[in-house]
Write an enzyme that holds these catalytic residues in place. Sequence first.
Site, short mmCIF file in Angstrom:
data_model
loop_
_atom_site.label_atom_id
_atom_site.label_comp_id
_atom_site.label_asym_id
_atom_site.label_seq_id
_atom_site.Cartn_x
_atom_site.Cartn_y
_atom_site.Cartn_z
N GLU A 90 52.06 28.24 40.08
CA GLU A 90 53.24 27.64 39.50
C GLU A 90 53.25 26.14 39.66
O GLU A 90 52.72 25.59 40.63
CB GLU A 90 54.49 28.27 40.08
CG GLU A 90 54.53 28.23 41.57
CD GLU A 90 55.66 29.10 42.12
OE1 GLU A 90 55.86 30.21 41.59
OE2 GLU A 90 56.32 28.66 43.06
N CYS A 103 55.39 18.87 40.54
CA CYS A 103 55.10 19.56 41.80
C CYS A 103 53.96 20.53 41.54
O CYS A 103 54.08 21.43 40.71
CB CYS A 103 56.38 20.28 42.23
SG CYS A 103 56.15 21.32 43.66
N CYS A 110 48.83 31.51 49.58
CA CYS A 110 48.78 30.53 50.67
C CYS A 110 48.06 31.12 51.88
O CYS A 110 48.10 32.32 52.12
CB CYS A 110 50.19 30.11 51.08
SG CYS A 110 50.23 28.68 52.20
N CYS A 114 54.64 31.26 56.47
CA CYS A 114 55.97 30.79 56.88
C CYS A 114 57.03 31.81 56.44
O CYS A 114 57.04 32.27 55.31
CB CYS A 114 56.26 29.42 56.27
SG CYS A 114 55.02 28.19 56.73
N CYS A 117 59.21 31.27 53.18
CA CYS A 117 58.54 30.83 51.95
C CYS A 117 58.09 32.03 51.13
O CYS A 117 57.35 32.89 51.62
CB CYS A 117 57.35 29.94 52.31
SG CYS A 117 56.51 29.31 50.85
N GLU A 160 48.82 25.63 51.11
CA GLU A 160 48.78 24.64 52.18
C GLU A 160 47.65 23.65 51.85
O GLU A 160 46.47 23.98 52.00
CB GLU A 160 48.54 25.33 53.54
CG GLU A 160 48.23 24.40 54.69
CD GLU A 160 49.14 23.16 54.77
OE1 GLU A 160 50.37 23.31 54.73
OE2 GLU A 160 48.60 22.03 54.86
N SER A 213 56.30 19.25 56.94
CA SER A 213 57.40 20.22 56.97
C SER A 213 57.64 20.61 58.41
O SER A 213 56.92 21.42 58.98
CB SER A 213 57.02 21.44 56.13
OG SER A 213 56.74 21.03 54.82
N CYS A 334 58.90 27.16 46.31
CA CYS A 334 57.59 27.74 46.55
C CYS A 334 57.42 29.22 46.24
O CYS A 334 58.00 30.06 46.90
CB CYS A 334 57.30 27.59 48.03
SG CYS A 334 56.44 26.14 48.38
#
Length: 349
Positions: A90, A103, A110, A114, A117, A160, A213, A334
Amino acid sequence: MANRALPGLTVEELTRELGSRTRAIETVKWLFAQWPLPERLPDALPTVSHRAWRPFIAKHGLVTPRIVERSVSEDGTTKYALELSGTSVETVRIPSKTRSTVCISSQAGCTRTCAFCATKELGFIRQLKAEEMVAQYLVARAEAPRHQSARNVVFMGMGEPFDNLDEVLRAVELLTQAPAPMLRAESVTVSTSGVLPGLRRFLAESKAALALSLNATTDEVREQVMPHNKTWPIAALLGELREDARRRRRPRDTFIEYVLFDGLNDSDEDADRLVRLLDGVPSRINLIPYNPYPGTSLKTPPEARVVRFYERVVKQGALCLVRWPRGREIAAACGQLVLAKEALGFQPL
Ligand code: SAH
């Protein structure tokens, strides 16, 4: 380098491949004049000799993202689900008065997990190549209105970036190189969840802006929401930024991203600790009220709590902004769009 698609090659590499710097520059100019991207490289470029171009196109292709879905929210934030060689990623375009920020995703899925997320639900699918990152920028740029041209890029989509650092550094170079698109290095921001070895290398090698973050003020809480904090705790990450600031004559600001969760990291003590933690770290804080998605127990604080946290931090002299959610109705945090599509049975080609 051999088989990289065109948007992934630097002017230096194109110079070697095409046999002259002029041809390399003409090729990059041509690429960034395409709105939107063509399906494939043309058989001839008017400004590049046929003799050089033919062997080039026999070896190199073009990345051709397919827009699988485009959702536009009321404020103009546009979220794209793109298909890149069979993988969905995305990309979001966020307009402001005179500019757009794109973005982009650095990974499909990923490598990190997290708790807050949505991307973690997808797991890790694959690394994206630099040309696939630049292609995301090209797709979003092509749709930006003229008065809101896409001059800012943030690596805050899926993934990441510091777990795919070679490709991310290359993408930064490609986005900032002359003759096009020549974004200012300060206008390209790479955001990390705190991968220390990557952070060290990024600080040494890149001129791009950095966002960290942080999302908590104690290791105990940070470990709950960002499990890799066990390996690279808060003091180690901020210590690295402090060291870097000491080494530089003109320190650069780091954006400290702080997602606010109700009752977890939004107390007055957290606000005070946050300011103390950032002592000696040239930084600006971005407070982000948590954007919830189904299936997590984390909650967004009431608006008054967000404002109180903000005021407490600012009163102590920190630079701080609240990033009120944009594009919430299109799930523009995200991983949320791709996730929603998967839930609807979406299958990438
Ligand atoms: N992995 C990188 C970049 C992707 S996340 C990183 O962690 O920085 C980009 C930003 O979105 C991070 O600051 C992250 O904390 C934030 N974020 C992720 N999910 C969110 C959510 N559901 N609500 C609000 N912010 C979120």
